[in-house]
Scaffold this motif. Structure first.
Motif, mmCIF file in Angstrom:
data_model
loop_
_atom_site.group_PDB
_atom_site.id
_atom_site.type_symbol
_atom_site.label_atom_id
_atom_site.label_comp_id
_atom_site.label_asym_id
_atom_site.label_seq_id
_atom_site.Cartn_x
_atom_site.Cartn_y
_atom_site.Cartn_z
ATOM 1 N N HIS A 33 0.811 -1.217 0.000
ATOM 2 C CA HIS A 33 0.000 0.000 0.000
ATOM 3 C C HIS A 33 0.842 1.265 0.000
ATOM 4 O O HIS A 33 0.424 2.303 -0.516
ATOM 5 N N ASN A 34 2.045 1.200 0.558
ATOM 6 C CA ASN A 34 2.872 2.403 0.654
ATOM 7 C C ASN A 34 4.031 2.410 -0.333
ATOM 8 O O ASN A 34 4.956 3.216 -0.207
ATOM 9 N N ALA A 35 3.986 1.515 -1.311
ATOM 10 C CA ALA A 35 4.990 1.488 -2.382
ATOM 11 C C ALA A 35 6.404 1.336 -1.836
ATOM 12 O O ALA A 35 7.365 1.851 -2.418
ATOM 13 N N SER A 36 6.548 0.604 -0.752
ATOM 14 C CA SER A 36 7.848 0.529 -0.091
ATOM 15 C C SER A 36 8.818 -0.453 -0.723
ATOM 16 O O SER A 36 9.994 -0.483 -0.353
ATOM 17 N N PHE A 37 8.357 -1.269 -1.675
ATOM 18 C CA PHE A 37 9.232 -2.218 -2.357
ATOM 19 C C PHE A 37 9.141 -2.005 -3.858
ATOM 20 O O PHE A 37 8.047 -1.908 -4.420
ATOM 21 N N ALA A 38 10.296 -1.989 -4.510
ATOM 22 C CA ALA A 38 10.339 -1.795 -5.954
ATOM 23 C C ALA A 38 10.500 -3.098 -6.717
ATOM 24 O O ALA A 38 10.152 -3.170 -7.891
ATOM 25 N N ALA A 39 11.011 -4.138 -6.061
ATOM 26 C CA ALA A 39 11.319 -5.393 -6.760
ATOM 27 C C ALA A 39 10.496 -6.545 -6.196
ATOM 28 O O ALA A 39 10.371 -6.702 -4.969
ATOM 29 N N LEU A 40 9.959 -7.368 -7.085
ATOM 30 C CA LEU A 40 9.140 -8.498 -6.674
ATOM 31 C C LEU A 40 9.954 -9.499 -5.862
ATOM 32 O O LEU A 40 9.441 -10.113 -4.913
ATOM 33 N N GLU A 41 11.219 -9.667 -6.203
ATOM 34 C CA GLU A 41 12.090 -10.588 -5.457
ATOM 35 C C GLU A 41 12.170 -10.172 -3.983
ATOM 36 O O GLU A 41 12.162 -11.017 -3.082
ATOM 37 N N ASP A 42 12.248 -8.856 -3.739
ATOM 38 C CA ASP A 42 12.323 -8.368 -2.360
ATOM 39 C C ASP A 42 11.011 -8.593 -1.618
ATOM 40 O O ASP A 42 11.006 -8.851 -0.411
ATOM 41 N N VAL A 43 9.902 -8.486 -2.309
ATOM 42 C CA VAL A 43 8.605 -8.727 -1.675
ATOM 43 C C VAL A 43 8.535 -10.153 -1.137
ATOM 44 O O VAL A 43 8.163 -10.385 0.022
ATOM 45 N N VAL A 44 8.883 -11.125 -1.976
ATOM 46 C CA VAL A 44 8.818 -12.526 -1.555
ATOM 47 C C VAL A 44 9.825 -12.790 -0.441
ATOM 48 O O VAL A 44 9.512 -13.471 0.554
ATOM 49 N N ALA A 45 11.025 -12.231 -0.570
ATOM 50 C CA ALA A 45 12.037 -12.418 0.466
ATOM 51 C C ALA A 45 11.609 -11.770 1.785
ATOM 52 O O ALA A 45 11.921 -12.290 2.868
ATOM 53 N N PHE A 46 10.897 -10.663 1.722
ATOM 54 C CA PHE A 46 10.413 -10.005 2.942
ATOM 55 C C PHE A 46 9.492 -10.940 3.721
ATOM 56 O O PHE A 46 9.603 -11.067 4.944
ATOM 57 N N TYR A 47 8.586 -11.599 3.022
ATOM 58 C CA TYR A 47 7.707 -12.545 3.700
ATOM 59 C C TYR A 47 8.523 -13.628 4.408
ATOM 60 O O TYR A 47 8.173 -14.070 5.513
ATOM 61 N N ALA A 48 9.581 -14.074 3.769
ATOM 62 C CA ALA A 48 10.362 -15.189 4.316
ATOM 63 C C ALA A 48 11.242 -14.782 5.483
ATOM 64 O O ALA A 48 11.552 -15.610 6.348
ATOM 65 N N THR A 49 11.650 -13.516 5.536
ATOM 66 C CA THR A 49 12.681 -13.123 6.522
ATOM 67 C C THR A 49 12.302 -11.916 7.370
ATOM 68 O O THR A 49 13.149 -11.385 8.082
ATOM 69 N N ARG A 50 11.043 -11.478 7.309
ATOM 70 C CA ARG A 50 10.634 -10.295 8.087
ATOM 71 C C ARG A 50 11.032 -10.423 9.547
ATOM 72 O O ARG A 50 11.567 -9.473 10.156
ATOM 73 N N ASP A 51 10.765 -11.576 10.153
ATOM 74 C CA ASP A 51 10.992 -11.755 11.582
ATOM 75 C C ASP A 51 12.325 -12.419 11.907
ATOM 76 O O ASP A 51 12.853 -12.233 13.004
ATOM 77 N N VAL A 52 12.865 -13.197 10.971
ATOM 78 C CA VAL A 52 14.124 -13.894 11.264
ATOM 79 C C VAL A 52 15.337 -13.032 10.936
ATOM 80 O O VAL A 52 16.425 -13.270 11.460
ATOM 81 N N ASP A 53 15.177 -12.030 10.074
ATOM 82 C CA ASP A 53 16.288 -11.128 9.731
ATOM 83 C C ASP A 53 15.755 -9.704 9.562
ATOM 84 O O ASP A 53 15.837 -9.107 8.487
ATOM 85 N N PRO A 54 15.185 -9.124 10.627
ATOM 86 C CA PRO A 54 14.547 -7.811 10.492
ATOM 87 C C PRO A 54 15.494 -6.690 10.076
ATOM 88 O O PRO A 54 15.068 -5.721 9.445
ATOM 89 N N ALA A 55 16.777 -6.820 10.404
ATOM 90 C CA ALA A 55 17.727 -5.769 10.034
ATOM 91 C C ALA A 55 17.850 -5.636 8.519
ATOM 92 O O ALA A 55 18.333 -4.603 8.021
ATOM 93 N N ARG A 56 17.435 -6.630 7.782
ATOM 94 C CA ARG A 56 17.467 -6.562 6.321
ATOM 95 C C ARG A 56 16.432 -5.577 5.792
ATOM 96 O O ARG A 56 16.595 -5.016 4.695
ATOM 97 N N TRP A 57 15.375 -5.318 6.572
ATOM 98 C CA TRP A 57 14.239 -4.540 6.070
ATOM 99 C C TRP A 57 13.970 -3.245 6.824
ATOM 100 O O TRP A 57 13.395 -2.313 6.246
ATOM 101 N N TYR A 58 14.366 -3.201 8.079
ATOM 102 C CA TYR A 58 14.017 -2.049 8.903
ATOM 103 C C TYR A 58 15.262 -1.270 9.297
ATOM 104 O O TYR A 58 16.374 -1.819 9.349
ATOM 105 N N PRO A 59 15.117 0.021 9.615
ATOM 106 C CA PRO A 59 16.291 0.825 9.999
ATOM 107 C C PRO A 59 16.878 0.343 11.325
ATOM 108 O O PRO A 59 16.167 -0.206 12.189
ATOM 109 N N VAL A 60 18.165 0.559 11.463
ATOM 110 C CA VAL A 60 18.866 0.225 12.708
ATOM 111 C C VAL A 60 19.342 1.543 13.316
ATOM 112 O O VAL A 60 20.081 2.298 12.684
ATOM 113 N N VAL A 61 18.919 1.831 14.518
ATOM 114 C CA VAL A 61 19.258 3.084 15.199
ATOM 115 C C VAL A 61 19.912 2.747 16.531
ATOM 116 O O VAL A 61 19.317 2.054 17.364
#
Length: 419
Positions: A332-360
């Motif tokens: 909904h927020n156009a946050s992904f440009a590549a379909l490969e990243d969309v599928v990978a996000f589903y697979a690793t959202r919780d097991v590798d969150p640093a891949r997708w979210y900012p680190v502060v």
């Protein structure tokens, strides 16, 4: 109804029909040159003369006028934006290639809040409702606030960040200035003195009718359909992708994006029109420049009737995956440009969150576009896994699923057999 619609012949576009004046001119030219199959333009019988019969130009249908209105930039306050600007046919009737969030408003510089979902394969959505288990489903737009194509067509015309008409009289004035407004009135059965409301209702009905009747919005012409019909075969990778897509322990994609036809239908629509909170990363846009702003989907800000339902905050409608390879950017927020990243996000959202979210400060800001109060609403279960677990999908699985998703693009042509 859907079965009748997607087999219907496409109506000839309005702009390919000769005008009445052009037809008269052609007949006059043929008469002057002695053309027209060797006849003459008039005959004389018993001292009386009659002009040759001139075939009447067929009246334009409401759907044909909807086709024209869909492309009409004059309907926007800026004069720059049409329905087709954000629902591009070559992109599966979704956002234009290379776009982020659409620009609209009175001067064409205001950024929309959400990406433009595909206008295809919406016939089965139905009105927004809750099922027997209290789960939301149906409706159009990302938050389901429109119960029909007619309501959906009306929305962007008055949205301040889209076509930005101030009110019904403002849009009616633009409609009256169109050279084909008389055709619109005729098709809708309106008098010459139609009111502002009647004229706007006619235009909205024409847009809805066009999308409902024209086969471009439900063609079912993908390779997937050809395979289902026995006219083509998947490659080994595409078949692996479909297997992972359907596997409830791996992709589990089919639990929301049905790969089999619903009861009574012959084609799969690749959505069940359900709603989920996926925790996609926050984008960088005009709206999110305010750190206190959050787009919460079903509970606001673009719909207000469910604002008190905190259990629905962060939920957005599941789109069809048909033509998904064409419809970037994603979510909904156009946050992904590549379909490969969309599928990978589903697979690793919780097991590798640093891949997708900012680190502060060494801390991952997981689910940064969903306030902590609503994170209980996040979708869990396959393909999402807990931190410390192996991803449900391997890198090969991701590539295979993407290969399968490419078979959902309409316009596939079966190659003729080699001689």
């Amino acid at each position: 109804m859907t079965q009748r619609l997607h087999h219907a012949a496409i109506q000839p576009p309005w702009h390919r029909r000769p005008s009445h004046a052009l037809a008269l001119a052609l007949l006059t030219l043929l008469a002057a040159c002695g053309g027209g199959g060797g006849g003459t333009a008039a005959t004389s019988t018993g001292g009386s003369s009659s002009a040759a019969s001139v075939p009447a130009t067929p009246a334009l249908t409401l759907a044909q006028l909807g086709d024209r209105l869909f492309e009409e930039t004059a309907l926007s306050a800026s004069g720059k934006l049409a329905c087709a600007s954000c629902h591009v046919e070559a992109r599966g009737h979704a956002d234009a290639a290379g776009s982020f969030l659409p620009l609209g408003g009175a001067d064409g510089s205001r950024q929309g809040l959400r990406s433009s979902p595909s206008a295809r394969y919406l016939d089965l959505a139905g009105a927004f409702a809750f099922d027997a288990q209290g789960r939301p489903h149906g409706g159009l737009f990302w938050d389901g606030r429109a119960d029909s194509r007619t309501q959906q067509a009306r929305g962007p015309l008055f949205n301040a960040a889209e076509m930005a008409n101030a009110d019904v009289p403002a849009l009616a004035a633009r409609l009256r200035a169109l050279p084909y407004v008389a055709d619109l009135r005729a098709a809708a059965g309106l008098p010459a003195a139609a009111t502002d409301d009647q004229l706007v209702d006619a235009a909205v009905a024409a847009l809805a009718r066009y999308q409902a009747e024209d086969a471009k919005f439900h063609p079912f012409t993908s390779k997937f359909d050809a395979v289902q019909d026995g006219r083509a075969s998947f490659t080994a990778q595409e078949q692996r992708g479909l297997d992972a897509f359907n596997d409830p322990q791996r992709g589990n994609c089919a639990s929301c994006h049905d790969s089999r036809p619903a009861p009574g239908l012959s084609r799969a629509h690749f959505t069940n029109f359900s709603y989920h909170a996926l925790g996609v990363p926050r984008n960088h846009s005009q709206a999110t420049a305010d750190p206190a702003f959050f787009d919460l989907g079903l509970c606001g800000p673009q719909r207000s009737d469910l604002a008190g339902r905190t259990d629905l905050c962060g939920l957005f409608r599941t789109p069809s995956l048909r033509n998904v390879a064409l419809t970037a950017p994603y979510f909904h927020n156009a946050s992904f440009a590549a379909l490969e990243d969309v599928v990978a996000f589903y697979a690793t959202r919780d097991v590798d969150p640093a891949r997708w979210y900012p680190v502060v400060g060494g801390q991952v800001q997981a689910y940064d576009d969903l306030p902590a109060a609503y994170r209980a609403n996040l979708q869990r279960g396959a393909p999402f896994r807990r931190a410390g677990q192996a991803p449900a999908l391997s890198a090969q699985d991701v590539a295979d699923i993407v290969a399968f998703l490419n078979t959902l693009t309409d316009g596939y042509t079966v190659a003729p057999p080699a001689n």
